[in-house]
Design an enzyme around this catalytic site. Structure first.
Site, PDB file in Angstrom:
ATOM      1  N   SER A 152       0.846  -1.199   0.000  1.00  0.00           N
ATOM      2  CA  SER A 152       0.000   0.000   0.000  1.00  0.00           C
ATOM      3  C   SER A 152       0.872   1.236   0.000  1.00  0.00           C
ATOM      4  O   SER A 152       2.012   1.215   0.499  1.00  0.00           O
ATOM      5  CB  SER A 152      -0.901   0.006   1.236  1.00  0.00           C
ATOM      6  OG  SER A 152      -1.552   1.253   1.386  1.00  0.00           O
ATOM      7  N   TYR A 165      -2.202  -0.575  10.294  1.00  0.00           N
ATOM      8  CA  TYR A 165      -2.272  -0.991   8.893  1.00  0.00           C
ATOM      9  C   TYR A 165      -0.962  -0.651   8.186  1.00  0.00           C
ATOM     10  O   TYR A 165      -0.376  -1.490   7.478  1.00  0.00           O
ATOM     11  CB  TYR A 165      -3.445  -0.291   8.216  1.00  0.00           C
ATOM     12  CG  TYR A 165      -3.537  -0.500   6.730  1.00  0.00           C
ATOM     13  CD1 TYR A 165      -4.125  -1.648   6.208  1.00  0.00           C
ATOM     14  CD2 TYR A 165      -3.058   0.455   5.841  1.00  0.00           C
ATOM     15  CE1 TYR A 165      -4.220  -1.842   4.830  1.00  0.00           C
ATOM     16  CE2 TYR A 165      -3.153   0.270   4.472  1.00  0.00           C
ATOM     17  CZ  TYR A 165      -3.735  -0.877   3.972  1.00  0.00           C
ATOM     18  OH  TYR A 165      -3.823  -1.062   2.614  1.00  0.00           O
TER      19      TYR A 165
END
Length: 288
Positions: A152, A165
């Site tokens: 990501s 995350y």
């Protein structure tokens, strides 16, 4: 066709980028194992692939459970006879500042629980490790192959209120580098994509929500590139396919000598920007 004769396993393939790539990879000649924790979504993806003339199977598995993803990889090889590509794509966002995930309430970092950490780490990092571990013996037996992970942009720059995350995705980047060094001798390449834009709103929706099939930017309404914060100004919004095509490149022989890389897919120059704003940012030139 760039994946003719290849067998690929894709986790998180019931929606979003995983579904998009199941369709793209089969259109390029691959046979695909569609793996998802949601059996209905996996079957929906399978139906779409078959309607487009592709060949696939649907497997239900939780990547956070090593025995389940190991069984899914084994079932893939038993059905198709081999494995060429293993893509650990499944991911979840950590509870915190995302309203749709946090029940509409902000959760301070210090108030997140051990279970919160185990949930996001189990899918985003352990799930990648377990998928790779299950795939490696078959890729070695096959004389080589490709492992791809979905990282990501949050592994490269900070996003508000999802530090857990971000930590898991940064771990994915380190794992990719380490595995590329260790597995290269077996002809196994290991890479990751780090999407910035062009991803599915399903990522922030509750489990079981209808699959959107478009990117955040596509569902936001009429596209106005001059109003978009993306530095690259194009006449259309970024899409799932923009990320899918980078994934296709990384699992195909077109990228035969790329290994250990994390590529910012569908970035549009966003990751180049410093924190301050300049006059040209506030007054962009109109797009023709």
């Amino acid at each position: 066709m760039r994946l003719q004769g290849k067998v690929a396993l894709i986790t998180g393939a019931g929606s979003g980028l995983g579904r998009q790539c199941s369709l793209l990879f089969t259109s390029e000649g691959a046979k695909v194992a569609i793996v998802d924790i949601d059996a209905d979504r996996a079957q929906q993806t399978l139906k779409l692939v078959e309607q487009s003339g592709g060949e696939a199977i649907a497997i239900t598995a939780d990547v956070a459970q090593k025995d389940q993803i190991t069984a899914a990889v084994r079932e893939t090889v038993e059905h198709f006879g081999k494995l060429d590509i293993a893509w650990a794509n499944a991911g979840v966002v950590s509870r915190g500042g995302v309203p749709s995930v946090a029940g509409g309430e902000f959760v301070a970092f210090e108030d997140l629980t051990e279970a919160d950490w185990q949930d996001v780490c189990g899918v985003n990092l352990s799930g990648v490790i377990y998928t790779a571990q299950a795939a490696v013996p078959y890729l070695k037996a096959n004389g080589g192959g490709t492992i791809l992970a979905t990282s990501s942009a949050a592994s490269l720059v900070a996003y508000h209120s999802i530090a857990m995350y971000s930590a898991t995705k940064a771990g994915v980047n380190g794992l990719v580098r380490g595995l590329a060094l260790d597995l290269g001798r077996f002809g196994i390449r290991v890479n990751a994509i780090a999407p910035t834009h062009g991803m599915s709103p399903n990522f922030l929706m509750p489990p079981g929500a209808p699959v959107v099939g478009q990117s955040y930017e596509e569902v936001a309404g009429p596209w106005n590139p001059t109003a978009s914060p993306i530095p690259l100004k194009l006449s259309r919004p970024p899409s799932l396919e923009d990320n899918a095509k980078v994934a296709l490149f990384l699992v195909s022989d077109d990228s035969a000598y790329i290994s250990g890389a994390t590529i910012g897919s569908a970035d549009g120059g966003t990751l180049t920007r410093v924190g301050m704003w300049f006059a040209e940012d506030l007054n962009p030139e109109p797009v023709a």
